[in-house]
Design a protein around this motif. Structure first.
Motif, mmCIF file in Angstrom:
data_model
loop_
_atom_site.group_PDB
_atom_site.id
_atom_site.type_symbol
_atom_site.label_atom_id
_atom_site.label_comp_id
_atom_site.label_asym_id
_atom_site.label_seq_id
_atom_site.Cartn_x
_atom_site.Cartn_y
_atom_site.Cartn_z
ATOM 1 N N GLN A 148 0.833 -1.208 0.000
ATOM 2 C CA GLN A 148 0.000 0.000 0.000
ATOM 3 C C GLN A 148 0.871 1.264 0.000
ATOM 4 O O GLN A 148 0.569 2.245 -0.678
ATOM 5 C CB GLN A 148 -0.918 -0.002 1.214
ATOM 6 C CG GLN A 148 -2.009 -1.068 1.156
ATOM 7 C CD GLN A 148 -2.846 -1.108 2.423
ATOM 8 O OE1 GLN A 148 -2.596 -0.359 3.373
ATOM 9 N NE2 GLN A 148 -3.840 -1.990 2.445
ATOM 10 N N GLU A 185 2.316 1.693 -3.440
ATOM 11 C CA GLU A 185 1.283 2.213 -4.349
ATOM 12 C C GLU A 185 1.027 3.691 -4.084
ATOM 13 O O GLU A 185 0.878 4.484 -5.012
ATOM 14 C CB GLU A 185 -0.008 1.413 -4.176
ATOM 15 C CG GLU A 185 0.083 -0.017 -4.707
ATOM 16 C CD GLU A 185 -1.175 -0.810 -4.415
ATOM 17 O OE1 GLU A 185 -2.056 -0.290 -3.686
ATOM 18 O OE2 GLU A 185 -1.270 -1.958 -4.921
ATOM 19 N N ALA A 186 0.985 4.052 -2.782
ATOM 20 C CA ALA A 186 0.768 5.456 -2.431
ATOM 21 C C ALA A 186 1.939 6.316 -2.903
ATOM 22 O O ALA A 186 1.755 7.419 -3.425
ATOM 23 C CB ALA A 186 0.595 5.596 -0.916
ATOM 24 N N GLU A 229 3.971 5.644 -5.412
ATOM 25 C CA GLU A 229 3.893 5.751 -6.874
ATOM 26 C C GLU A 229 2.839 6.769 -7.283
ATOM 27 O O GLU A 229 3.041 7.554 -8.208
ATOM 28 C CB GLU A 229 3.572 4.382 -7.476
ATOM 29 C CG GLU A 229 4.735 3.390 -7.378
ATOM 30 C CD GLU A 229 4.341 2.004 -7.865
ATOM 31 O OE1 GLU A 229 3.164 1.828 -8.261
ATOM 32 O OE2 GLU A 229 5.198 1.102 -7.839
ATOM 33 N N LYS A 230 1.704 6.737 -6.556
ATOM 34 C CA LYS A 230 0.634 7.690 -6.859
ATOM 35 C C LYS A 230 1.104 9.118 -6.596
ATOM 36 O O LYS A 230 0.848 10.032 -7.386
ATOM 37 C CB LYS A 230 -0.588 7.367 -6.010
ATOM 38 C CG LYS A 230 -1.820 8.178 -6.382
ATOM 39 C CD LYS A 230 -3.023 7.710 -5.598
ATOM 40 C CE LYS A 230 -4.261 8.521 -5.993
ATOM 41 N NZ LYS A 230 -5.453 8.084 -5.221
ATOM 42 N N HIS A 231 1.809 9.293 -5.469
ATOM 43 C CA HIS A 231 2.328 10.630 -5.144
ATOM 44 C C HIS A 231 3.365 11.072 -6.167
ATOM 45 O O HIS A 231 3.432 12.249 -6.528
ATOM 46 C CB HIS A 231 2.938 10.631 -3.745
ATOM 47 C CG HIS A 231 1.922 10.572 -2.646
ATOM 48 N ND1 HIS A 231 0.791 11.352 -2.629
ATOM 49 C CD2 HIS A 231 1.858 9.809 -1.521
ATOM 50 C CE1 HIS A 231 0.075 11.091 -1.550
ATOM 51 N NE2 HIS A 231 0.694 10.148 -0.855
ATOM 52 N N GLU A 269 3.430 10.159 -9.317
ATOM 53 C CA GLU A 269 2.684 10.534 -10.520
ATOM 54 C C GLU A 269 2.057 11.911 -10.350
ATOM 55 O O GLU A 269 2.105 12.750 -11.262
ATOM 56 C CB GLU A 269 1.600 9.496 -10.798
ATOM 57 C CG GLU A 269 2.130 8.143 -11.263
ATOM 58 C CD GLU A 269 1.029 7.119 -11.426
ATOM 59 O OE1 GLU A 269 -0.148 7.478 -11.193
ATOM 60 O OE2 GLU A 269 1.342 5.965 -11.777
ATOM 61 N N THR A 270 1.475 12.136 -9.146
ATOM 62 C CA THR A 270 0.862 13.452 -8.883
ATOM 63 C C THR A 270 1.923 14.547 -8.921
ATOM 64 O O THR A 270 1.692 15.624 -9.487
ATOM 65 C CB THR A 270 0.180 13.437 -7.500
ATOM 66 O OG1 THR A 270 -0.772 12.370 -7.457
ATOM 67 C CG2 THR A 270 -0.527 14.752 -7.235
#
Length: 203
Positions: A52, A55-56, A58-60, A62-63
């Motif tokens: 998790q 994933e967080a 990676e999301k950050h 990307e953001t």
């Protein structure tokens, strides 16, 4: 009761003697199993948390990448806007100055004609000198603002600077396609033509 019977009664069954040991060993095995199971569950939980977190992250990322890209785009748009408005402002100033300076050219033409008439007439020297003074002041003012006269007389005809108002046959081959007369002076402002020289071209 025989001695044998007494010994039998006093003898403890082997299974009963081993019972506490077996219970203890069984309990230890259960504890180990539970501990292993708990550790496995904890490992699985940590792996899930790590997944998790990844994933967080990676999301950050990307953001953050999107935000950075948007920032760079906005910065580029701002730079373009700033350059464009600066250019438009300069063009506005230049065009305003250009129109004002172009308005002086007919006055300059009139001064030149008046000076030519005075020189060809029997006018007093004071009148000629006074007109020359006015003419020279006007010429010098325009030069200080970047206005230059186009030297057309005797030059090869060039549509970038000259406007042919007439053509005249010439015998000298060197004068063909050459300016042989100027009917109206042309001028440039900072290298750009603001009025073409009106000329007669030899053919």
């Amino acid at each position: 009761m025989t001695q044998e019977d007494i010994e039998k009664e006093q003898a403890v069954p082997e299974t009963e003697a081993q019972a506490p040991e077996m219970v203890h060993e069984h309990t230890s095995k259960d504890r180990r199993k539970r501990k292993v199971a708990e550790q496995a569950a904890r490992i699985k939980e940590l792996e899930e948390q790590l997944k998790q977190a990844q994933e967080a992250a990676e999301k950050h990322q990307e953001t953050a990448a999107e935000a950075k890209d948007q920032y760079l785009r906005l910065q580029a748009e701002w730079d373009n806007y700033r350059r464009r408005t600066a250019k438009e402002r300069l063009e506005l100033i230049d065009n305003a100055g250009k129109d004002i300076l172009k308005g002086f050219l007919p006055v300059l033409d009139d001064c030149q004609r008046a000076l030519n008439v005075l020189r060809e007439s029997e006018a007093a020297q004071a009148a000629i000198e006074g007109t020359e003074l006015i003419y020279n002041k006007l010429i010098n003012y325009l030069k200080s603002r970047g206005v230059e006269r186009i030297e057309a007389m005797g030059a090869t005809f060039d549509t970038d600077f000259h406007e042919a108002v007439a053509q005249f046959p010439v015998e000298d081959p060197e004068k063909k396609n050459t300016v042989i007369d100027v009917t109206q002076e042309g001028y440039t402002l900072n290298g750009n033509v603001i009025r073409y020289a009106k000329v007669v071209v030899g053919i």
